[in-house]
Scaffold this active site. Structure first.
Site, PDB file in Angstrom:
ATOM      1  N   ARG A 126     -30.915   3.171 -12.122  1.00  0.00           N
ATOM      2  CA  ARG A 126     -29.588   2.817 -12.673  1.00  0.00           C
ATOM      3  C   ARG A 126     -29.374   1.307 -12.703  1.00  0.00           C
ATOM      4  NH1 ARG A 126     -30.643   7.138 -13.309  1.00  0.00           N
ATOM      5  NH2 ARG A 126     -29.451   9.043 -12.985  1.00  0.00           N
ATOM      6  N   SER A 202     -21.232  10.227 -12.349  1.00  0.00           N
ATOM      7  CA  SER A 202     -21.470   9.856 -10.945  1.00  0.00           C
ATOM      8  C   SER A 202     -20.851   8.486 -10.666  1.00  0.00           C
ATOM      9  CB  SER A 202     -22.968   9.769 -10.669  1.00  0.00           C
ATOM     10  OG  SER A 202     -23.570  10.989 -10.982  1.00  0.00           O
ATOM     11  N   GLU A 297     -21.976   3.075  -9.169  1.00  0.00           N
ATOM     12  CA  GLU A 297     -22.817   3.027 -10.374  1.00  0.00           C
ATOM     13  C   GLU A 297     -21.954   2.527 -11.541  1.00  0.00           C
ATOM     14  OE1 GLU A 297     -24.992   6.762 -11.387  1.00  0.00           O
ATOM     15  OE2 GLU A 297     -24.354   6.354 -13.438  1.00  0.00           O
TER      16      GLU A 297
HETATM   17  C1  LIG Z   1     -19.344  12.979 -17.665  1.00  0.00           C
HETATM   18  C2  LIG Z   1     -20.309  11.836 -17.533  1.00  0.00           C
HETATM   19  C3  LIG Z   1     -21.637  12.100 -17.231  1.00  0.00           C
HETATM   20  C4  LIG Z   1     -22.564  11.057 -17.102  1.00  0.00           C
HETATM   21  N1  LIG Z   1     -23.852  11.369 -16.809  1.00  0.00           N
HETATM   22  C5  LIG Z   1     -24.774  10.373 -16.695  1.00  0.00           C
HETATM   23  C6  LIG Z   1     -26.145  10.680 -16.399  1.00  0.00           C
HETATM   24  O1  LIG Z   1     -26.528  11.839 -16.270  1.00  0.00           O
HETATM   25  N2  LIG Z   1     -27.012   9.663 -16.289  1.00  0.00           N
HETATM   26  C7  LIG Z   1     -26.634   8.354 -16.455  1.00  0.00           C
HETATM   27  O2  LIG Z   1     -27.492   7.475 -16.334  1.00  0.00           O
HETATM   28  N3  LIG Z   1     -25.347   8.033 -16.736  1.00  0.00           N
HETATM   29  C8  LIG Z   1     -24.417   9.008 -16.867  1.00  0.00           C
HETATM   30  N4  LIG Z   1     -23.108   8.705 -17.137  1.00  0.00           N
HETATM   31  C9  LIG Z   1     -22.717   7.291 -17.298  1.00  0.00           C
HETATM   32  C10 LIG Z   1     -22.650   6.818 -18.772  1.00  0.00           C
HETATM   33  O3  LIG Z   1     -22.691   7.893 -19.660  1.00  0.00           O
HETATM   34  C11 LIG Z   1     -23.802   5.866 -19.105  1.00  0.00           C
HETATM   35  O4  LIG Z   1     -23.796   4.767 -18.238  1.00  0.00           O
HETATM   36  C12 LIG Z   1     -23.740   5.361 -20.543  1.00  0.00           C
HETATM   37  O5  LIG Z   1     -24.913   4.646 -20.854  1.00  0.00           O
HETATM   38  C13 LIG Z   1     -22.517   4.481 -20.790  1.00  0.00           C
HETATM   39  O6  LIG Z   1     -22.444   4.243 -22.180  1.00  0.00           O
HETATM   40  P1  LIG Z   1     -21.146   3.608 -22.823  1.00  0.00           P
HETATM   41  O7  LIG Z   1     -21.481   3.271 -24.243  1.00  0.00           O
HETATM   42  O8  LIG Z   1     -19.974   4.486 -22.624  1.00  0.00           O
HETATM   43  O9  LIG Z   1     -21.007   2.268 -21.971  1.00  0.00           O
HETATM   44  P2  LIG Z   1     -19.678   1.523 -21.504  1.00  0.00           P
HETATM   45  O10 LIG Z   1     -19.039   2.302 -20.413  1.00  0.00           O
HETATM   46  O11 LIG Z   1     -18.840   1.168 -22.684  1.00  0.00           O
HETATM   47  O12 LIG Z   1     -20.318   0.183 -20.898  1.00  0.00           O
HETATM   48  C14 LIG Z   1     -21.083   0.218 -19.716  1.00  0.00           C
HETATM   49  C15 LIG Z   1     -21.550  -1.211 -19.390  1.00  0.00           C
HETATM   50  O13 LIG Z   1     -22.435  -1.679 -20.383  1.00  0.00           O
HETATM   51  C16 LIG Z   1     -21.926  -2.835 -21.062  1.00  0.00           C
HETATM   52  N5  LIG Z   1     -22.313  -2.668 -22.457  1.00  0.00           N
HETATM   53  C17 LIG Z   1     -22.045  -1.621 -23.254  1.00  0.00           C
HETATM   54  N6  LIG Z   1     -22.631  -1.788 -24.463  1.00  0.00           N
HETATM   55  C18 LIG Z   1     -23.276  -3.000 -24.419  1.00  0.00           C
HETATM   56  C19 LIG Z   1     -24.065  -3.743 -25.354  1.00  0.00           C
HETATM   57  N7  LIG Z   1     -24.326  -3.279 -26.577  1.00  0.00           N
HETATM   58  N8  LIG Z   1     -24.571  -4.940 -24.962  1.00  0.00           N
HETATM   59  C20 LIG Z   1     -24.331  -5.427 -23.714  1.00  0.00           C
HETATM   60  N9  LIG Z   1     -23.588  -4.771 -22.790  1.00  0.00           N
HETATM   61  C21 LIG Z   1     -23.072  -3.567 -23.143  1.00  0.00           C
HETATM   62  C22 LIG Z   1     -20.431  -2.804 -20.805  1.00  0.00           C
HETATM   63  O14 LIG Z   1     -19.853  -4.097 -20.885  1.00  0.00           O
HETATM   64  C23 LIG Z   1     -20.398  -2.239 -19.380  1.00  0.00           C
HETATM   65  O15 LIG Z   1     -20.707  -3.231 -18.445  1.00  0.00           O
HETATM   66  C24 LIG Z   1     -22.151   9.713 -17.285  1.00  0.00           C
HETATM   67  C25 LIG Z   1     -20.805   9.456 -17.608  1.00  0.00           C
HETATM   68  C26 LIG Z   1     -19.901  10.498 -17.734  1.00  0.00           C
HETATM   69  C27 LIG Z   1     -18.480  10.201 -18.107  1.00  0.00           C
END
Ligand SMILES: Cc1cc2nc3c(=O)[nH]c(=O)nc-3n(C[C@H](O)[C@H](O)[C@H](O)COP(=O)(O)OP(=O)(O)OC[C@H]3O[C@@H](n4cnc5c(N)ncnc54)[C@H](O)[C@@H]3O)c2cc1C
Length: 301
Positions: A126, A202, A297
């Protein structure tokens, strides 16, 4: 004082891994950059470039439909392609780094696009360089993946084999579509849907502790589980939280989920600070009981 880049911009993908405890003072940019293209194809592999605003799960389905294997175990993870390398997303025995080739990222200081390969991304559990020493300095623009045309399936983890058996599928004969559907089914039954109950998946990482610390805990708590890593023993954070009595406990408008102690939920109307306070109380009690410091995380603003 001159603001640094990480104070000027905040990039938002799907917002599924963020907790806002206050308003963000800079400019929030919602990424909507779309597109998927094949950059190279061999007899064994397809090299696929996806732009960072693409929805992650839709990309998984796109590959599964074409029988290009490698990311089917990562089905239904919310968010965008661009955020996936940020924390080297992982689930059901597979992490993004397994299929990762490179990414293009915009250097926010020079405004030049730079290419990062797997080594430069410094992926960990992570983790990546973009969450650590290059935090806030780059915008991830596109990601290139290497997918298998003769995919090998990964059914060893969690309940995948059980679900396949229930569907009448012999796991050795399962295809990547079967794996994807099994993962979707497990996730839907275990994890609260963020559209119904606010959550970020998580909230904490599974801590990795020293072997001697683990042996000490094992004599006191024989049922504790540990998984050997190159740098120590990984302990399930959900178990630690549950042992401290948090699982299913409601505190004001927030709480630890009844079926997944690691997931902190907003039952409606909770402020980011309330959730963060709960997180800190959990960190404190796990530290008091086990001498282990849980790390979030989720990205806290
Ligand atoms: C129900 C649920 C289940 C999940 N299960 C998992 C799992 O099984 N495994 C796992 O690893 N994660 C899991 N996650 C966490 C999440 O889905 C991941 O971390 C995902 O990659 C976040 O994507 P996002 O586009 O929503 O990022 P955001 O929440 O919008 O951003 C996350 C971080 O990345 C940065 N960021 C986003 N896009 C960019 C970009 N293009 N360039 C630079 N920085 C950027 C943001 O500024 C922030 O710091 C889960 C979340 C939820 C709600």
């Amino acid at each position: 004082m001159v603001a640094t880049h990480n104070e000027l911009f905040l990039f938002l993908g799907g917002g599924s891994n963020m907790l806002f405890t206050k308003d963000y003072e800079g400019l929030v940019l919602k990424n909507n950059i779309k597109g998927i293209q094949i950059v190279e194809e061999t007899d064994e592999h397809v090299f696929l470039k996806a732009y960072s605003g693409e929805n992650w799960h839709e990309l998984v389905l796109y590959c599964v439909e074409r029988n290009w294997g490698g990311i089917e175990n990562l089905s239904l993870i919310p968010g965008t392609v661009g955020a996936a390398p940020m924390q080297n997303i992982g689930a059901y025995g597979v992490e993004l780094e397994k299929v990762f080739v490179s990414l293009e990222a915009l250097n926010l200081e020079t405004l030049e696009l730079e290419i990062f390969d797997e080594v430069q991304c410094e992926f960990g559990y992570r983790e990546s360089v973009f969450k650590r020493k290059l935090k806030g300095q780059y915008f991830i623009y596109s990601v290139t993946f290497r997918l298998d045309k003769q995919p090998e399936i990964h059914a060893e983890y969690g309940d995948i084999k059980t679900i396949l058996a229930e569907e009448g599928i012999e796991w050795t004969k399962a295809g990547i579509k079967d794996i994807s559907q099994a993962v979707i089914q497990i996730r839907q039954s275990k994890l609260p849907d963020p559209k119904q109950i606010g959550n970020s998946g998580s909230f904490f990482k599974n801590p990795v502790i020293e072997q001697s610390h683990f042996i000490g805990l094992k004599t006191q708590y024989p049922e504790i589980k540990g998984f050997e890593q190159y740098n120590g023993i990984k302990v399930p954070a959900a178990w630690l939280i549950e042992q401290c009595g948090w699982k299913g406990k409601k505190v004001g408008h927030t709480g630890s989920h009844a079926t997944q102690a690691l997931v902190l939920v907003n039952y409606g109307g909770a402020t980011g600070n309330e959730v963060w306070q709960l997180a800190q109380d959990i960190i404190q009690s796990v530290s008091d009981k086990f001498g282990i410091k849980l790390e979030p995380e989720v990205n806290i603003i």
